[in-house]
Design a protein around this motif. Structure first.
Motif, PDB file in Angstrom:
ATOM      1  N   ALA A 118       4.674-100.478  -0.014  1.00 38.60           N
ATOM      2  CA  ALA A 118       5.035 -98.808   0.031  1.00 38.60           C
ATOM      3  C   ALA A 118       6.240 -98.503   1.035  1.00 38.60           C
ATOM      4  O   ALA A 118       7.252 -97.861   0.998  1.00 38.60           O
ATOM      5  N   LEU A 119       5.997 -99.189   2.018  1.00 36.06           N
ATOM      6  CA  LEU A 119       6.547 -99.338   3.296  1.00 36.06           C
ATOM      7  C   LEU A 119       6.342-100.260   3.930  1.00 36.06           C
ATOM      8  O   LEU A 119       5.284-101.160   3.719  1.00 36.06           O
ATOM      9  N   PRO A 120       7.139-100.769   4.908  1.00 36.89           N
ATOM     10  CA  PRO A 120       6.852-102.029   5.781  1.00 36.89           C
ATOM     11  C   PRO A 120       5.587-101.902   6.242  1.00 36.89           C
ATOM     12  O   PRO A 120       5.073-101.071   7.243  1.00 36.89           O
ATOM     13  N   GLY A 121       4.353-102.711   6.129  1.00 39.42           N
ATOM     14  CA  GLY A 121       3.039-102.736   6.674  1.00 39.42           C
ATOM     15  C   GLY A 121       2.042-101.882   5.908  1.00 39.42           C
ATOM     16  O   GLY A 121       1.073-101.858   6.293  1.00 39.42           O
ATOM     17  N   VAL A 122       2.730-101.159   5.007  1.00 37.63           N
ATOM     18  CA  VAL A 122       1.882-100.384   4.125  1.00 37.63           C
ATOM     19  C   VAL A 122       1.992-100.981   2.769  1.00 37.63           C
ATOM     20  O   VAL A 122       2.946-100.683   2.056  1.00 37.63           O
ATOM     21  N   SER A 123       0.826-101.503   2.215  1.00 41.19           N
ATOM     22  CA  SER A 123       0.590-102.087   0.948  1.00 41.19           C
ATOM     23  C   SER A 123      -0.108-101.160   0.093  1.00 41.19           C
ATOM     24  O   SER A 123      -0.801-100.464   0.445  1.00 41.19           O
ATOM     25  N   VAL A 124       0.379-101.094  -1.401  1.00 39.18           N
ATOM     26  CA  VAL A 124      -0.378-100.366  -2.500  1.00 39.18           C
ATOM     27  C   VAL A 124      -1.146-101.455  -3.352  1.00 39.18           C
ATOM     28  O   VAL A 124      -0.242-102.377  -3.629  1.00 39.18           O
ATOM     29  N   ILE A 125      -2.480-101.328  -3.412  1.00 38.58           N
ATOM     30  CA  ILE A 125      -2.985-102.356  -4.199  1.00 38.58           C
ATOM     31  C   ILE A 125      -3.720-101.507  -5.506  1.00 38.58           C
ATOM     32  O   ILE A 125      -4.435-100.434  -5.336  1.00 38.58           O
ATOM     33  N   ARG A 126      -3.317-101.942  -6.669  1.00 41.00           N
ATOM     34  CA  ARG A 126      -3.598-100.998  -7.972  1.00 41.00           C
ATOM     35  C   ARG A 126      -4.690-101.712  -8.585  1.00 41.00           C
ATOM     36  O   ARG A 126      -4.683-102.765  -8.929  1.00 41.00           O
ATOM     37  N   LYS A 127      -5.774-100.832  -9.234  1.00 41.06           N
ATOM     38  CA  LYS A 127      -6.749-101.456  -9.561  1.00 41.06           C
ATOM     39  C   LYS A 127      -6.849-100.972 -11.218  1.00 41.06           C
ATOM     40  O   LYS A 127      -6.353 -99.960 -11.375  1.00 41.06           O
ATOM     41  N   ASN A 128      -7.250-101.821 -11.886  1.00 34.49           N
ATOM     42  CA  ASN A 128      -7.147-101.539 -13.482  1.00 34.49           C
ATOM     43  C   ASN A 128      -8.697-100.738 -13.611  1.00 34.49           C
ATOM     44  O   ASN A 128      -9.731-101.439 -13.733  1.00 34.49           O
ATOM     45  N   VAL A 129      -8.589 -99.664 -14.069  1.00 35.39           N
ATOM     46  CA  VAL A 129      -9.858 -98.816 -14.296  1.00 35.39           C
ATOM     47  C   VAL A 129      -9.805 -98.237 -15.682  1.00 35.39           C
ATOM     48  O   VAL A 129      -9.099 -98.170 -16.380  1.00 35.39           O
ATOM     49  N   ALA A 130     -10.996 -98.363 -16.284  1.00 36.73           N
ATOM     50  CA  ALA A 130     -11.587 -98.069 -17.631  1.00 36.73           C
ATOM     51  C   ALA A 130     -11.055 -96.525 -18.035  1.00 36.73           C
ATOM     52  O   ALA A 130     -11.235 -95.678 -16.703  1.00 36.73           O
ATOM     53  N   PRO A 131     -10.488 -96.260 -19.010  1.00 39.42           N
ATOM     54  CA  PRO A 131     -10.153 -95.105 -19.375  1.00 39.42           C
ATOM     55  C   PRO A 131     -11.416 -94.032 -19.587  1.00 39.42           C
ATOM     56  O   PRO A 131     -12.536 -94.414 -20.109  1.00 39.42           O
ATOM     57  N   ILE A 132     -11.091 -92.775 -19.334  1.00 35.23           N
ATOM     58  CA  ILE A 132     -11.982 -91.810 -19.387  1.00 35.23           C
ATOM     59  C   ILE A 132     -11.338 -90.756 -20.399  1.00 35.23           C
ATOM     60  O   ILE A 132     -10.539 -90.128 -19.957  1.00 35.23           O
ATOM     61  N   HIS A 133     -11.488 -90.568 -21.620  1.00 32.60           N
ATOM     62  CA  HIS A 133     -10.833 -89.423 -22.345  1.00 32.60           C
ATOM     63  C   HIS A 133     -11.210 -88.256 -22.051  1.00 32.60           C
ATOM     64  O   HIS A 133     -12.432 -87.876 -21.953  1.00 32.60           O
ATOM     65  N   ILE A 134     -10.067 -87.523 -22.109  1.00 35.28           N
ATOM     66  CA  ILE A 134     -10.375 -86.030 -22.151  1.00 35.28           C
ATOM     67  C   ILE A 134      -9.828 -85.142 -23.143  1.00 35.28           C
ATOM     68  O   ILE A 134      -9.268 -85.720 -23.862  1.00 35.28           O
ATOM     69  N   ASN A 135     -10.410 -84.040 -23.394  1.00 37.45           N
ATOM     70  CA  ASN A 135      -9.995 -83.047 -24.468  1.00 37.45           C
ATOM     71  C   ASN A 135      -8.845 -82.136 -24.033  1.00 37.45           C
ATOM     72  O   ASN A 135      -8.114 -81.822 -25.002  1.00 37.45           O
ATOM     73  N   ASP A 136      -8.989 -81.709 -23.036  1.00 30.89           N
ATOM     74  CA  ASP A 136      -7.902 -80.859 -22.516  1.00 30.89           C
ATOM     75  C   ASP A 136      -7.846 -80.523 -20.789  1.00 30.89           C
ATOM     76  O   ASP A 136      -8.562 -81.289 -20.155  1.00 30.89           O
ATOM     77  N   ILE A 137      -7.144 -80.000 -20.464  1.00 27.15           N
ATOM     78  CA  ILE A 137      -6.822 -79.780 -19.032  1.00 27.15           C
ATOM     79  C   ILE A 137      -8.012 -79.279 -18.366  1.00 27.15           C
ATOM     80  O   ILE A 137      -8.355 -79.501 -17.270  1.00 27.15           O
ATOM     81  N   ASP A 138      -8.962 -78.401 -18.921  1.00 29.70           N
ATOM     82  CA  ASP A 138     -10.135 -77.941 -18.376  1.00 29.70           C
ATOM     83  C   ASP A 138     -11.072 -79.077 -18.201  1.00 29.70           C
ATOM     84  O   ASP A 138     -11.505 -79.136 -17.150  1.00 29.70           O
ATOM     85  N   ASP A 139     -11.162 -79.913 -19.164  1.00 29.00           N
ATOM     86  CA  ASP A 139     -12.026 -81.170 -18.929  1.00 29.00           C
ATOM     87  C   ASP A 139     -11.336 -82.010 -17.808  1.00 29.00           C
ATOM     88  O   ASP A 139     -12.271 -82.535 -17.104  1.00 29.00           O
ATOM     89  N   LEU A 140     -10.176 -82.162 -17.787  1.00 29.15           N
ATOM     90  CA  LEU A 140      -9.515 -82.880 -16.709  1.00 29.15           C
ATOM     91  C   LEU A 140      -9.893 -82.287 -15.409  1.00 29.15           C
ATOM     92  O   LEU A 140     -10.174 -83.122 -14.393  1.00 29.15           O
ATOM     93  N   ASN A 141      -9.912 -81.207 -14.938  1.00 33.04           N
ATOM     94  CA  ASN A 141     -10.366 -80.653 -13.822  1.00 33.04           C
ATOM     95  C   ASN A 141     -11.759 -80.344 -13.706  1.00 33.04           C
ATOM     96  O   ASN A 141     -12.130 -79.639 -12.558  1.00 33.04           O
ATOM     97  N   SER A 142     -12.694 -80.577 -14.469  1.00 38.31           N
ATOM     98  CA  SER A 142     -14.024 -80.346 -14.410  1.00 38.31           C
ATOM     99  C   SER A 142     -14.649 -81.056 -13.296  1.00 38.31           C
ATOM    100  O   SER A 142     -14.181 -82.502 -13.227  1.00 38.31           O
TER     101      SER A 142
END
Length: 169
Positions: free
Chosen positions: A71-95
């Motif tokens: 991301a910057l010199p000396g700052v690495s971003v390590i991305r993880k593969n995460v299993a999906p969690i299905h949501i129904n609507d925005i209220d579910d996402l923010n619960s």
């Protein structure tokens, strides 16, 4: 010193997509720590269909090609593969139940690698919850950025006492 930053969803290496105040703070903090001679690795999850928000997810997925990027010199971003969690609507996402479930599933992607860091810095209690309860982080090396203690959060959402206690300890 080796320092891990835990971001559950934002990817600071993609400033045209993830550019909220948390990402800006995290990159500035990382840059300052690197200038003092520390190594900083930021752990985040890859975007997946379970997040909803189709346009955001598709744009982000197209840019998240590599597992590790600078991301910057000396700052690495390590991305993880995460299993999906299905949501129904925005209220579910923010619960509360959704964010706790997300935190546990994110934590499932880790082995013992975080125990090799001198400091593991969490920027939100929901990203800390799964990793701490699964004991993937040495508790004495964990720092939780006091985000929810601010009065701004309480203006928009009720905050459980458990999160406030976590930030104060």
């Amino acid at each position: 010193m080796r320092i891990a930053f835990i971001m559950s969803r934002r990817d600071p290496s993609l400033p045209t997509i993830d550019n909220d105040g948390g990402v800006v703070l995290l990159l500035g903090y990382g840059k300052a720590l690197v200038s003092l001679g520390h190594q900083v690795d930021i752990f985040t999850s890859r975007a997946n269909e379970g997040w909803g928000l189709e346009d955001y997810v598709s744009r982000k997925r197209n840019l998240q090609k590599d597992d590790v990027v600078d991301a910057l010199p000396g700052v690495s971003v390590i991305r993880k593969n995460v299993a999906p969690i299905h949501i129904n609507d925005i209220d579910d996402l923010n619960s509360d139940s959704h964010v706790i479930t997300s935190s546990i599933i994110f934590a499932d992607t880790f082995g013992e690698e975080l125990k090799n860091y001198d400091i593991v810095n969490f920027f939100h209690p929901t990203s800390a919850y799964g990793l701490l309860t699964q004991r993937k982080v040495n508790f004495e090396n964990a720092i939780l950025f006091p985000m929810l203690l601010s009065t701004e959060y309480s203006k928009f959402k009720n905050i459980t006492q458990k999160y406030l206690d976590m930030e104060m300890s």
